[in-house]
Every structure is written in C-alpha cells, then in structure tokens.
Design a protein around this motif. Structure first.
Motif, PDB file in Angstrom:
ATOM      1  N   SER A   1      39.738  64.059  61.419  1.00 34.91           N
ATOM      2  CA  SER A   1      38.361  63.649  61.678  1.00 34.91           C
ATOM      3  C   SER A   1      37.933  62.631  60.645  1.00 34.91           C
ATOM      4  O   SER A   1      38.205  62.786  59.453  1.00 34.91           O
ATOM      5  CB  SER A   1      37.414  64.861  61.635  1.00 34.91           C
ATOM      6  OG  SER A   1      37.725  65.770  62.665  1.00 34.91           O
TER       7      SER A   1
ATOM      8  N   GLU B   1      34.776  61.008  58.944  1.00 36.00           N
ATOM      9  CA  GLU B   1      33.347  61.241  58.731  1.00 36.00           C
ATOM     10  C   GLU B   1      32.620  59.900  58.601  1.00 36.00           C
ATOM     11  O   GLU B   1      33.019  59.030  57.841  1.00 36.00           O
ATOM     12  CB  GLU B   1      33.124  62.076  57.476  1.00 36.00           C
ATOM     13  CG  GLU B   1      33.755  63.461  57.519  1.00 36.00           C
ATOM     14  CD  GLU B   1      33.191  64.315  58.642  1.00 36.00           C
ATOM     15  OE1 GLU B   1      31.987  64.156  58.955  1.00 36.00           O
ATOM     16  OE2 GLU B   1      33.940  65.141  59.191  1.00 36.00           O
TER      17      GLU B   1
ATOM     18  N   SER C   1      29.050  59.634  58.145  1.00 36.62           N
ATOM     19  CA  SER C   1      27.667  59.967  57.803  1.00 36.62           C
ATOM     20  C   SER C   1      26.920  58.734  57.316  1.00 36.62           C
ATOM     21  O   SER C   1      27.473  57.884  56.613  1.00 36.62           O
ATOM     22  CB  SER C   1      27.656  61.056  56.719  1.00 36.62           C
ATOM     23  OG  SER C   1      28.381  60.635  55.582  1.00 36.62           O
TER      24      SER C   1
ATOM     25  N   SER D   1      26.400  53.424  67.377  1.00 35.41           N
ATOM     26  CA  SER D   1      26.072  53.588  68.795  1.00 35.41           C
ATOM     27  C   SER D   1      27.249  53.197  69.689  1.00 35.41           C
ATOM     28  O   SER D   1      27.374  53.693  70.808  1.00 35.41           O
ATOM     29  CB  SER D   1      24.850  52.736  69.162  1.00 35.41           C
ATOM     30  OG  SER D   1      25.137  51.355  69.020  1.00 35.41           O
TER      31      SER D   1
ATOM     32  N   ILE E   1      34.563  59.824  69.943  1.00 35.41           N
ATOM     33  CA  ILE E   1      33.343  60.042  69.155  1.00 35.41           C
ATOM     34  C   ILE E   1      32.856  61.457  69.419  1.00 35.41           C
ATOM     35  O   ILE E   1      32.413  61.784  70.526  1.00 35.41           O
ATOM     36  CB  ILE E   1      32.261  59.011  69.517  1.00 35.41           C
ATOM     37  CG1 ILE E   1      32.768  57.583  69.257  1.00 35.41           C
ATOM     38  CG2 ILE E   1      30.990  59.268  68.720  1.00 35.41           C
ATOM     39  CD1 ILE E   1      31.790  56.497  69.637  1.00 35.41           C
ATOM     40  N   ALA E   2      32.979  62.304  68.387  1.00 35.72           N
ATOM     41  CA  ALA E   2      32.572  63.704  68.541  1.00 35.72           C
ATOM     42  C   ALA E   2      31.066  63.846  68.464  1.00 35.72           C
ATOM     43  O   ALA E   2      30.450  64.567  69.255  1.00 35.72           O
ATOM     44  CB  ALA E   2      33.250  64.571  67.484  1.00 35.72           C
ATOM     45  N   ASP E   3      30.451  63.186  67.497  1.00 35.51           N
ATOM     46  CA  ASP E   3      29.000  63.174  67.363  1.00 35.51           C
ATOM     47  C   ASP E   3      28.626  61.927  66.579  1.00 35.51           C
ATOM     48  O   ASP E   3      29.465  61.058  66.326  1.00 35.51           O
ATOM     49  CB  ASP E   3      28.486  64.447  66.684  1.00 35.51           C
ATOM     50  CG  ASP E   3      29.206  64.735  65.370  1.00 35.51           C
ATOM     51  OD1 ASP E   3      29.296  63.816  64.529  1.00 35.51           O
ATOM     52  OD2 ASP E   3      29.696  65.865  65.199  1.00 35.51           O
ATOM     53  N   ASN E   4      27.375  61.818  66.194  1.00 36.65           N
ATOM     54  CA  ASN E   4      26.917  60.613  65.508  1.00 36.65           C
ATOM     55  C   ASN E   4      27.559  60.403  64.138  1.00 36.65           C
ATOM     56  O   ASN E   4      27.501  59.314  63.576  1.00 36.65           O
ATOM     57  CB  ASN E   4      25.386  60.654  65.350  1.00 36.65           C
ATOM     58  CG  ASN E   4      24.679  60.536  66.684  1.00 36.65           C
ATOM     59  OD1 ASN E   4      25.249  60.000  67.639  1.00 36.65           O
ATOM     60  ND2 ASN E   4      23.463  61.041  66.760  1.00 36.65           N
ATOM     61  N   GLU E   5      28.162  61.449  63.588  1.00 34.65           N
ATOM     62  CA  GLU E   5      28.703  61.354  62.241  1.00 34.65           C
ATOM     63  C   GLU E   5      30.207  61.584  62.169  1.00 34.65           C
ATOM     64  O   GLU E   5      30.785  61.543  61.081  1.00 34.65           O
ATOM     65  CB  GLU E   5      27.999  62.366  61.319  1.00 34.65           C
ATOM     66  CG  GLU E   5      26.512  62.105  61.150  1.00 34.65           C
ATOM     67  CD  GLU E   5      25.892  63.052  60.158  1.00 34.65           C
ATOM     68  OE1 GLU E   5      26.589  64.018  59.753  1.00 34.65           O
ATOM     69  OE2 GLU E   5      24.732  62.844  59.777  1.00 34.65           O
ATOM     70  N   THR E   6      30.875  61.806  63.306  1.00 35.90           N
ATOM     71  CA  THR E   6      32.299  62.148  63.281  1.00 35.90           C
ATOM     72  C   THR E   6      33.043  61.458  64.420  1.00 35.90           C
ATOM     73  O   THR E   6      32.569  61.429  65.557  1.00 35.90           O
ATOM     74  CB  THR E   6      32.509  63.670  63.400  1.00 35.90           C
ATOM     75  OG1 THR E   6      31.721  64.328  62.416  1.00 35.90           O
ATOM     76  CG2 THR E   6      33.964  64.028  63.196  1.00 35.90           C
TER      77      THR E   6
END
Length: 508
Positions: free
Chosen positions: A332, A334, A336, A341, A416-421
C-alpha cells in the motif's frame, strides 16, 4: 626424477574489473523559445544512455549521454516538459586485457536536485553511479595420474561445472507504435523503456531467445491540451546468438541490458495521425556451464624412492544453477495530505540494493520507487514519489556462492483504495546464478630422488590392528605398500573401515 601428471584445464569465469565511478550531473539551462514559462516543477529525472564501450590499451572507455527531463506546469496548469542532454565519458584502468572479454555496465541515480532560477531558467545538480564489470573465460588447472607413472596415487573423481561458453552481442530492437483507441500523440513529455527475456532455447553453439520491450509514454494530444495521456506498449523481438560451447547439457545464464533508446514522432503519409518510432540498443551476455567429470590427485608416494610433492589449494564449482521465478509484490502506498482525484500516470522503478546468502535462504534486498502523476481535487497536476523497501527470500538448496543476480519489473497495476491509499501490485522476475563451490588440496608436481632407495621390511606380512574410520590409503602409505594388496588380502569392501579390524599388510 620428475613424474609427469596429466593436466586438465577447466573453464572458469574470471573477473578482470569490477568498479564504479560517480558521474556528476550539473547543468544550468534556459528553456527553449517553444516551451512556456515554468509555474511549478513537478519532477526532474535523469536517464543515462550508453552509446560506446571500447576496451583497448589497458582502458575501458565508456561514452554516453545523460538526458535530463523536467516535467512542470505552466501558468494554465498544463503539464509541460523540457529536455537537455549532457555528454559524459569515463575510463577504467585494467591491469591486463583478457581475450574475448564481456563488458557489463549499468547505472543508478544517487541524488538529484532541481531549482528554478526564474520562469525561464533552472539549475540541476545531481550524480549517478556508473558500474562497470569485465569478465572473461579463464581456467583452473587440475592434475590426474599418467598411465605409465610407477607411483601410488590417492585420487578422487569429481564433477565440475565448467564454463564452456561465453559470448556477448549488441543488437537493435524496436518498432513503430500506432496509437489505437487513444488520442493521437502530438508531443512526448516523458518516456521509459524496459527490456526482458521471455523465453529461450539452446541448440548446439547457438542461443535463440524471445524478448519484449515495454514502452511507457506520457504525451499531449495537442499543443493546447492540459491533461496528459499515458500509454503502455509491448514490442516483441527475437534474436539468435552464435555462442560456441553451448549444448543441450549446458546451464545458461542470460543477461539482457538496455544500453540506450530513442523515441521520436514520425509522420505517416498513409495515416492522419503520427506514429511513434521506438529504437533501442540492447546487449545480451551469455555464460554457459556444462558438467565435466575429472580426476584429481590428492596424494602420492613411491614404494621404492622418497618423493616430494607440490600441492595447491583450488576451489571449483561442482554445480551451477540458474534460479528463475516471478513473484507478486503487494503493498500500500500512503498518500496522506495529497488530495488525489485522478491518477494520470503510475510508474514504478526497481533497484536491487544487494543480496546475501545463508544456509537456508538467498535474500534479495530491493527498493521500489513509486512515481505518481495525478490531479488533485481542483484538477491541478501534482507529482508524488514514495519509496518501498522489501526483501525477497529464495530457498537455498545447498548453494554457497552467487556469481550473478538480476531482477526486473514485468508488470504494474494499482487500485485507489481511498483518498489516502493506493494499493500496488507489482510482478517482479528474478534470476540468480548460484554455485556449490568446493575446495580441494591437490598435487601439482611430483619429484622422486632415485639415488635414495627406501628400506624394505624383511617380513612379507605385518599384522595391524585398525580402528574404525581409518582409511586404507593412510595405512598403505604408512607401511609403504600398495593399497590394492591390503584390499585383496583382507577381502575388504570399501576404502574406509566401518569397524575395528585386524588387517594383514602385505609388503612389496
């Protein structure tokens, strides 16, 4: 009197040079007129390209060009690029030039800083390491008894992994890329080419192999375009290399190196869109190891005269294997505080940091440099780099030496797992040439003094109480008789006594 021994030359891979030189990258340049002003620098990258490797007069001369690529945004937040080439040359001294040498070169970026002095001018300061190796086919001399030598010999039959083939050839590979289901290429911003061998076949004195060029392009579809496009393209190629000494029993170690590449747009009168021409310069190095049975002399004596022995310690590979496999690295990344987008380009560079070997495992210590070109929530281009360090353990089946190791990326995917990962999947292929080395103290020369006769025992037989684990050779040498006579007189089954035993020692 000097006794003759039969000399056998066993081919071995010898290293004549293994050196590294740091090459500085210092440049201060102004943007060409056709490039818009710099608003923000996204990325600075150096790509060393080697065009010439010449070995003569005790010097290895390497000439090439360092391509400096600057990815930046202009006042409209459009991604743009500028490029500058800096020639480099360096030389390495060799104590001697071997016959039919093979040259291996590769580079690694050590550090790089880029600083804008104005919207039209910037300075770049960095360095890369240039590694150079020169190998050749040498030999280790082993000795076996001559048939007519009137001596007692303690010999051992061994199988050695002999270097029977070593060759190197440079060649070109490439093709024209037609862009399908994508906007046409108007301007290439950044590029990368990787090369790998997909499969090979050995026929006597030849190697046939197939390979791939993996081409990655970041480009603009028009001069007014804001968001770049990205494509990956695979160019297959095949090659036949003449390599004397290869056979069906040969274990082949194959090293494919990308020396340089060139990417340019080419207008096609039969097409409304330009095509991309990819031309690369590759170098393949092949080392072939074939098992050979040889006999070595560990000890010798005469039953008639005193002898003097010259001995030497030799280390030879008794087995060579090429361990190849692929594995999938999942990790993963990161991100952050990056506010991504959309990802425009996701690229991963691999670097082998080193390796070590233990009784249980061969460990490859590696580093991935993840490079992401993306848009933030305001649709502004941003650039992110992350480093991932990891180790890959390979089961060690008795090997105690590594003569070559390489690894390369075959494919990269992400989610893209989420906005930070961002979840990364990277397929990596490794190749390790490993040996089982064994050392022996061998007899290299025998001299007898015929003027001094050895004193003979008067009794035809001697009674000897032997302990378990004693060797017949040691007993025969102690009593200055022949081992075969002891073997036959006592009807033994082996050269090492398994149990205590009373032996009759016949004299000569």
């Amino acid at each position: 009197m000097e006794f003759n021994l039969k000399k056998t030359s066993v081919g071995m891979l010898m290293s004549t040079l293994d050196a590294v030189s740091e090459q500085p990258v210092d440049i201060d340049f102004t943007l060409p007129d056709y490039c818009p002003d710099i608003e923000k620098i996204l990325r600075c990258k150096i790509t060393p390209k080697i065009y010439n490797r010449n070995l003569s007069g005790g010097q290895l001369q390497i000439d090439g060009t360092t391509v400096v690529t600057i990815l930046y945004t202009d006042s409209k937040n459009s991604v743009r690029a500028c490029e500058q080439s800096i020639p480099f040359n360096t030389s390495f001294s060799l104590k001697e030039i071997p016959d039919n040498p093979v040259i291996e070169t590769y580079t690694k970026c050590e550090y790089l800083n880029c600083r804008p002095l104005s919207q039209r001018r910037l300075t770049v300061h960095g360095a890369f390491s240039l590694y150079a190796k020169v190998g050749s086919k040498g030999a280790v001399e082993l000795f076996s008894p001559e048939n007519d030598a009137d001596l007692e010999f303690n010999t051992k039959k061994i199988t050695v992994s002999a270097l029977t083939a070593l060759c190197q050839e440079q060649f070109s590979a490439g093709d024209e890329i037609q862009i399908v289901n994508k906007p046409p290429v108007e301007l290439v911003l950044d590029s990368e080419v990787r090369a790998n061998v997909t499969d090979y076949k050995i026929i006597p004195d030849k190697l046939m192999f197939n390979g791939e060029l993996n081409v990655r392009l970041i480009y603009l579809s028009s001069a007014d375009a804001i968001t770049p496009q990205q494509i990956d393209y695979v160019i297959p190629f095949s090659k036949i290399v003449d390599c004397h000494g290869l056979s069906e029993n040969t274990t082949a170690s194959i090293k494919l190196s990308l020396l340089s590449y060139d990417i340019r747009l080419k207008s096609d009168i039969l097409s409304e869109t330009p095509v991309v021409n990819v031309d690369s310069r590759l170098c393949v190095t092949v080392a072939g190891f074939t098992p050979e049975d040889v006999e070595i002399v560990l000890d010798a004596y005469s039953t008639d005269f005193p002898v003097e022995l010259e001995k030497a310690r030799v280390t030879v590979p008794v087995q060579t294997s090429v361990i190849e496999d692929t594995f999938m690295l999942k990790d993963s990344v990161e991100l952050s505080d990056c506010d991504i987008s959309e990802i425009i380009d996701f690229n991963v560079n691999y670097a082998l940091q080193g390796y070590n070997i233990s009784d249980e495992n061969i460990t490859l210590n590696s580093k991935l440099n993840v490079c992401i070109l993306a848009l933030n929530s305001e649709k502004e281009p941003i650039y992110i780099e992350r480093a991932i360090e990891f180790s890959k353990e390979i089961e060690n089946n008795g090997f105690n030496n590594i003569s070559a190791v390489s690894a390369e990326i075959l494919s990269v995917s992400y989610r893209i797992a989420d906005n930070e990962t961002v979840e990364l999947r990277c397929e990596i292929k490794y190749s390790v040439t490993a040996d089982i080395n064994k050392s022996f103290t061998i007899v290299t020369a025998i001299t007898a003094d015929e003027d001094k006769k050895l004193t003979k025992r008067t009794s035809p037989l001697v009674l000897y109480f032997a302990d378990a684990g004693e060797e017949l050779w040691d007993i025969a040498k102690r009593y200055n008789t022949r081992k075969q006579l002891i073997f036959d007189e006592n009807e033994l089954e082996g050269d090492v006594l398994e149990n205590p035993l009373m032996l009759l020692i016949p004299m000569v």
